[in-house]
Scaffold this motif. Structure first.
Motif: not given
Length: 464
Positions: A54-65, A83-89
């Protein structure tokens, strides 16, 4: 009086035994039918989870945009990481009333049927999911069922869906510093129907592949059981509970958290416990939880990073050993965004604080470990993999060692979980065999009696 009662009890027990022994043999088989074991867990995992990470992705901080569109561009990199499963906050709009910081917590949901405009649009979200699917990856959403923002859209229409305090006012979750949210009342059938409908919506409308359930234990188990059944009637989904309870695996959740593993590793890293403190976790994991249960292992996540510190602050020189153990021991591994870049800062939770991306040995380590997990069937998740078998050594308080062997593939793992060098001997046991050392590829034979010398916090993996 006591002796008389005791004798009477013994006589009664003997009579019962005699009566049971006199049951005709031809009736015994039929009588035993009702004692046949039934599976405790009826959860059928999606096929694609058997060796997944699993990959936990904090969209707010993941990229400059800080947007879904920008995050989508990074999906090929996450695929290459293994990684196989993207976990979006949480991707929903955030409440403004009682907001923490300038942007608020993504766990203070205002509208379950909408996308936070700071992250993008519904079309952007669908495009993200479709792009992940195109790469052979899967997407799960963070679902906040216990509470909403104070100014949630549903509060105006349905104030009766909220728990009340002694003064009859909506209340935050007690004891915690969660004053930016108010709790929902799952004693209300209409709320349950609404929340289940919202969860179905994202599976049916956007194609998401499941959910990570925030504070799952604060919501009644029968709600999750029913919601899981409705979601799986649509398609196979993966459900992860932020909780550590066996009952959650019975009918609802594929995976639960492993808080006690993390706590044990932290105490070891701090020198407050030795390697044997992990025994309780692994014993319970093997004997108490159902065989098909997935337990999620991690060294950090959004909560730990923000509240306790980075993995480097928490584990210090033990961080590499903790990472490796989280991937090769029994469990489903998770990586939090930025770990592959060796992120050394606590990401702000209520403000924009983009990750500083750079090449790092940790990206290589995770990539190689995930690749090993994928190809070595002994390391697969739950019943798909091999049970951990303890390998006893001469320094058990320093060195943690085990084998995972399913007859097809095998891994012998050794960890010096101390700040001192260790020279250990392994007596005759399941570790015997011919291997290649992980990393170097050096051919290695482990005989009936083997000795290893390990530096402080060092680890060795031998693979067949």
């Amino acid at each position: 009086m006591v002796n008389h009662l005791l004798r009477a009890a013994i006589v009664a027990c003997c009579a019962l035994y005699a009566a049971a022994a006199s049951v005709p043999a031809h009736g015994a088989g039929a009588d035993l039918a009702r004692y046949q074991p039934a599976p405790y867990s009826t959860v059928q995992h999606p096929e694609w989870t058997k060796n997944a990470s699993i990959y936990q992705l904090n969209t707010r901080q993941f990229t400059a945009a800080g947007t879904l569109r920008a995050a989508q561009q990074e999906l090929p990199r996450l695929k290459a990481l293994g990684t196989d499963i993207v976990w979006l906050m949480p991707v929903h709009p955030i409440g403004k009333a009682h907001r923490k910081g300038s942007l608020g917590s993504p766990y203070a949901v205002q509208d379950y049927f909408a996308i936070n405009p700071e992250l993008g649009t519904l079309a952007d979200f669908k495009a993200f999911v479709a792009a992940a699917h195109g790469l052979g990856m899967y997407v799960i959403m963070d679902w906040v069922a216990n509470h909403t923002a104070w100014d949630a859209t549903m509060r105006t229409a349905h104030p009766e869906w909220y728990l009340k305090d002694a003064a009859g006012k909506p209340r935050p979750t007690p004891w915690f510093d969660w004053d930016d949210i108010i709790e929902l009342d799952y004693g209300n059938p209409a709320l349950r129907a609404y929340m289940t409908k919202a969860m179905r919506y994202w599976v049916e409308e956007a194609g998401v592949d499941g959910y990570r359930a925030d504070a799952a234990g604060f919501v009644p188990q029968d709600f999750w059981d029913n919601a899981a059944a409705e979601l799986r009637a649509i398609k196979p989904v993966f459900l992860l509970a932020e909780w550590e309870s066996r009952d959650m695996h019975a009918r609802a959740f594929d995976a639960t958290y492993s808080w006690t593993w993390w706590d044990a590793m932290r105490l070891i890293a701090e020198g407050k416990a030795d390697a044997t403190s992990l025994y309780s976790y692994y014993a319970w994991n093997e004997k108490f939880y159902p065989k098909n249960a997935y337990r999620m292992l991690y060294v950090t996540n959004h909560d730990k990073n923000a509240a306790d510190g980075t993995e480097f602050e928490v584990f210090g020189p033990a961080v590499d050993a903790a990472i490796v153990l989280s991937v090769v021991s029994d469990g489903m591994p998770m990586i939090y965004n930025g770990q592959e870049a060796g992120n050394e800062k606590r990401l702000k939770f209520f403000e924009r604080d983009p990750i500083a991306w750079k090449a790092s040995p940790y990206g290589v380590l995770y990539r190689d470990l995930f690749a090993l997990k994928k190809r070595n069937t002994a390391l697969w998740n739950g019943e798909h993999g091999a049970t951990m078998r303890q390998v006893k050594n001469s320094a058990p308080k320093q060195v943690f060692s085990f084998v995972r062997d399913n007859g097809q593939d095998k891994v012998f793992a050794v960890f010096n979980l101390s700040g001192k060098p260790a020279s250990v001997t392994f007596e005759d046991g399941p570790q015997r065999g011919s291997y290649r050392e992980f990393g170097s590829g050096t051919a290695t034979a482990i005989g009936d009696v083997a000795t290893l010398t390990l530096a402080p916090w060092a680890w060795k993996l031998y693979v067949r």
